[in-house]
Enzyme design. Structure first.
Site, PDB file in Angstrom:
ATOM      1  N   SER A   1      14.109 -18.467 -32.974  1.00 21.57           N
ATOM      2  CA  SER A   1      14.134 -17.716 -31.717  1.00 21.57           C
ATOM      3  C   SER A   1      13.099 -18.292 -30.766  1.00 21.57           C
ATOM      4  CB  SER A   1      13.833 -16.235 -31.959  1.00 21.57           C
ATOM      5  OG  SER A   1      12.428 -16.024 -32.082  1.00 21.57           O
ATOM      6  N   ASP A   2      13.274 -18.051 -29.473  1.00 23.27           N
ATOM      7  CA  ASP A   2      12.187 -18.314 -28.541  1.00 23.27           C
ATOM      8  C   ASP A   2      11.171 -17.174 -28.675  1.00 23.27           C
ATOM      9  OD1 ASP A   2      10.635 -19.425 -26.522  1.00 23.27           O
ATOM     10  OD2 ASP A   2      12.355 -19.839 -25.227  1.00 23.27           O
ATOM     11  N   TRP A   3      10.038 -17.323 -28.009  1.00 25.65           N
ATOM     12  CA  TRP A   3       8.900 -16.397 -28.162  1.00 25.65           C
ATOM     13  C   TRP A   3       9.337 -14.955 -27.876  1.00 25.65           C
ATOM     14  CZ3 TRP A   3       3.415 -17.757 -28.530  1.00 25.65           C
ATOM     15  CH2 TRP A   3       2.559 -16.663 -28.421  1.00 25.65           C
ATOM     16  N   GLY A   4       9.278 -14.127 -28.898  1.00 28.90           N
ATOM     17  CA  GLY A   4       9.535 -12.697 -28.741  1.00 28.90           C
ATOM     18  C   GLY A   4      10.987 -12.319 -28.517  1.00 28.90           C
TER      19      GLY A   4
END
Length: 717
Positions: free
Chosen positions: A264-267
């Site tokens: 995933s990307d950040w968060g």
């Protein structure tokens, strides 16, 4: 480690250890200062015990630090499974190259491959295993800040660059070559097309457009062997990518054949809640796991919720096993089980990072990335000329761009410093305090300016004005810079403008004031030296835009390969109303895709097709003669475009299908030949099948997407 041994290790893992492998935490979590980590640990729902089960970390670098973190981690690891260390190495590690949009302007995949190899080596000796690069998102909207990470608006060009980046980062064998790092293709999918150019916003496009224009570069990077893919923040067909099972499992894994790690990307998993598709983190974890996301970057859904999710539904245990196995496979591919400190070497850091050889390559690439937008003969400058240098960027070290994580501005030479190293000081003029210049020139300034033969005006954005979360509705230069230019123009002096920036800008007013203009991008560590070499002709510009520059923001998104319309604007009907046009501006960009001038001139002639028909089994050759009609040696990029005149689906007015760079001495002529086959004429139909249609095609060749010679042939099936 052999597969059998890896499987035996996997079979020993507890549920808690498996979940830990899917968690990625940022560098501060692993710092020794208790005050730094206690709060974030609590916020993420992570205990001291689960911290040392996290399978990967991002943002840790430096051989000493990475070895220490890995050593501490292994001391806490029951099974001795090493941690993956990842980071944003986007266009260089410590030696910073031009931003990717500038690299795209080289039209030279081999140079991009070289820059990626240097970045990989510097990152690897610092202890990193994975880079979150390349970003292969196709971008048509200059308002979007992350356009600086893209290589442009064209799928074919982006494909070549995607492969070059991956091959440069990864080499041939990650286990054998510790000077390489694993590449992560991002952001899947369509991240470069947010509505209104606003970062993190919704993406709305047809599946056919997604498949035809946006997916090819991702596919090329995957086919080149990229070990990871990162999810995008945006929605596709109303579903956020990170929880989109159709996009990730059906399209990415099954159809496109990707079998590596999906991160995933950040968060982004936690953001499924504010997106409104998950009620809480537990539901978000379910959606992401079903979609096939293996590693969660910096949100707490997997770490806090997966165990409970599996107790409620055993199907998630199988999905978790699949994710963990892929993570272990990558660690094994990197050789971490044999050497968990893979490549991290303090002595090698001293020798390899920011060394003279790397900086020289950065300068060379920066020279080739610069685009000569305008020139009436004022450039190149002569060393005996007196040059007045003004503008807010003349003393700036802010030349690295927003994604130069390890780049050091204090090590970056300013343009004034680079000029002083090259030119006698008595030929360089400047105004010590430029404050008053922005409010009108006084007599003292005018006297100084009259000494000058040429005024060099150094303009641009700050690095904070482009990059992630830096979308802009106004893509002109700051008003005070334009005001300065207006005042200088009143003096009837020769004006050369250089621009440092991270996106296509509205340069219409600037172009009307400048005798010559160079697009320098954020050019990196050696950018100032490269620019001086270009200004004085020691480097002959060869850069070509990989993204169109608009006349004003109202044209955005603007791109060269727009579809044909039922009422195309005709040259002989420019004053008529009922055509696809604006009332207040031309349809054409200020500077088209592929545009870039040289200090010499090139002529194209004798376009020749080997046949006027093409069959599925045959090929057709297209030849054009290119002549350097000027007085300097130069490089020209010969661009090949195609148009399908009649098809089952509306086709673009032109599409790039090939390019070649040629180096020519003055008055030298070279025949440049391309081969066309039926496969190059295929496109995505409404049923998502890919095939060509019989009928007439127009082939076009030229130095950019606007100045083209054309001929026709027919495809027979």
């Amino acid at each position: 480690m052999k597969k059998e041994a890896l499987k035996a290790l996997f079979d020993q893992m507890t549920i808690e250890e498996k979940i830990g492998q899917t968690v990625q935490l940022a560098a501060p979590f692993f710092e020794e200062n208790e005050q730094e980590i206690t709060g974030p640990l609590n916020d993420m729902g992570i205990t001291k015990e689960s911290l040392w089960q996290a399978g990967s970390a991002l943002g840790i670098s430096g051989a000493e630090k990475t070895r220490k973190v890995q050593q501490d981690y292994l001391q806490h690891s029951r099974l001795g499974i090493p941690m993956l260390l990842m980071a944003d190495v986007i266009h260089g590690f410590r030696t910073i190259f031009p931003i990717p949009l500038g690299l795209g302007a080289t039209w030279n995949p081999e140079l991009i491959k070289e820059s990626a190899a240097i970045a990989a080596k510097e990152a690897a000796v610092s202890g990193l295993h994975v880079t979150f690069s390349p970003m292969v998102d196709l971008v048509r909207d200059a308002r979007w800040g992350r356009v600086l990470e893209s290589t442009g608006e064209d799928k074919y060009l982006n494909q070549q660059y995607a492969r070059a980046f991956v091959e440069g980062y990864q080499g041939k064998d990650l286990k054998e070559d510790f000077s390489k790092v694993a590449a992560c293709i991002k952001h899947f999918a369509g991240y470069g097309a947010p509505i209104a150019g606003r970062d993190y916003n919704t993406v709305e496009m047809t599946e056919r457009t997604l498949r035809e224009q946006y997916l090819p570069a991702y596919k090329e990077g995957i086919d080149a062997g990229a070990k990871l893919v990162m999810t995008s923040f945006n929605t596709i067909d109303g579903i956020p990518a990170t929880g989109n099972q159709k996009l990730m499992r059906n399209l990415l894994r099954e159809e496109m054949g990707f079998d590596g790690i999906l991160i995933s990307d950040w968060g982004a998993i936690g953001e499924l809640v504010p997106h409104g598709v998950a009620e809480d983190l537990r539901e978000a974890a379910k959606l992401a796991m079903k979609a096939g996301v293996d590693i969660e970057m910096m949100s707490p859904a997997y770490g806090k919720e997966l165990q409970q999710v599996m107790e409620e539904d055993q199907q998630y245990a199988q999905l978790l096993d699949e994710a963990v196995w892929r993570i272990l496979v990558l660690k094994n591919d990197l050789g971490l089980f044999e050497d968990p400190y893979r490549g991290a070497d303090e002595a090698a850091e001293q020798a390899e990072i920011f060394n003279g050889k790397n900086r020289e390559k950065a300068r060379e690439i920066a020279e080739k990335a610069m685009v000569l937008l305008e020139n009436d003969g004022t450039l190149p400058l002569k060393k005996e000329q007196k040059i007045l240098i003004v503008g807010p960027k003349k003393d700036s070290r802010d030349l690295l761009g927003a994604w130069s994580w390890q780049g050091q501005q204090e090590e970056t030479t300013t343009l004034m410093e680079a000029m002083s190293e090259k030119i006698r000081n008595e030929n360089i003029l400047s105004i010590e305090d430029e404050t008053d210049l922005y409010n009108g020139l006084n007599s003292f300034h005018i006297a100084q300016i009259h000494e000058a033969d040429v005024i060099l005006v150094v303009l641009g954005e700050s690095s904070e004005m482009s990059g992630e979360a830096a979308s802009r509705s106004n893509i002109r230069l700051p008003e005070n810079q334009l005001a300065l230019l207006r005042e200088l123009k009143k003096l009837n002096k020769k004006i050369v403008v250089t621009v440092f920036n991270g996106r296509p800008l509205d340069l219409t007013e600037v172009s009307n004031s400048a005798n010559a203009m160079i697009e320098a991008w954020f050019p990196g560590t050696e950018g100032a030296a490269a620019l001086v070499n270009t200004l004085y002709g020691e480097a002959n510009p060869s850069g070509k835009l990989s993204m169109s520059f608009p006349r004003n923001v109202g044209q955005v998104p603007i791109f060269y390969n727009q579809d044909s319309t039922g009422r195309p604007l005709k040259e002989d009907a420019m004053s008529e109303k009922y055509f696809s046009r604006y009332l207040d501006v031309e349809n054409t960009p200020l500077y088209p895709f592929g545009h870039g001038l040289s200090y010499t001139t090139f002529n194209f002639s004798k376009l020749f097709l080997s046949d006027n028909r093409l069959t599925k089994e045959d090929t057709l050759t297209v030849t054009v003669e290119v002549t350097n009609s000027g007085e300097r040696k130069g490089v020209e990029t010969v661009q090949l475009y195609i148009r399908d005149k009649v098809a089952r689906v509306v086709r673009p007015v032109k599409e790039l299908i090939g390019f070649k760079q040629v180096t020519l001495e003055p008055q030298e002529t070279q025949a440049v030949t391309f081969t066309i086959n039926e496969h190059q004429l295929a496109y995505t139909h409404t049923d998502y099948s890919v095939s060509s249609d019989a009928g007439e095609f127009e082939v076009m060749i030229g130095p950019n997407s606007s100045e083209l010679q054309a001929a026709s042939f027919s495809l027979e099936k």
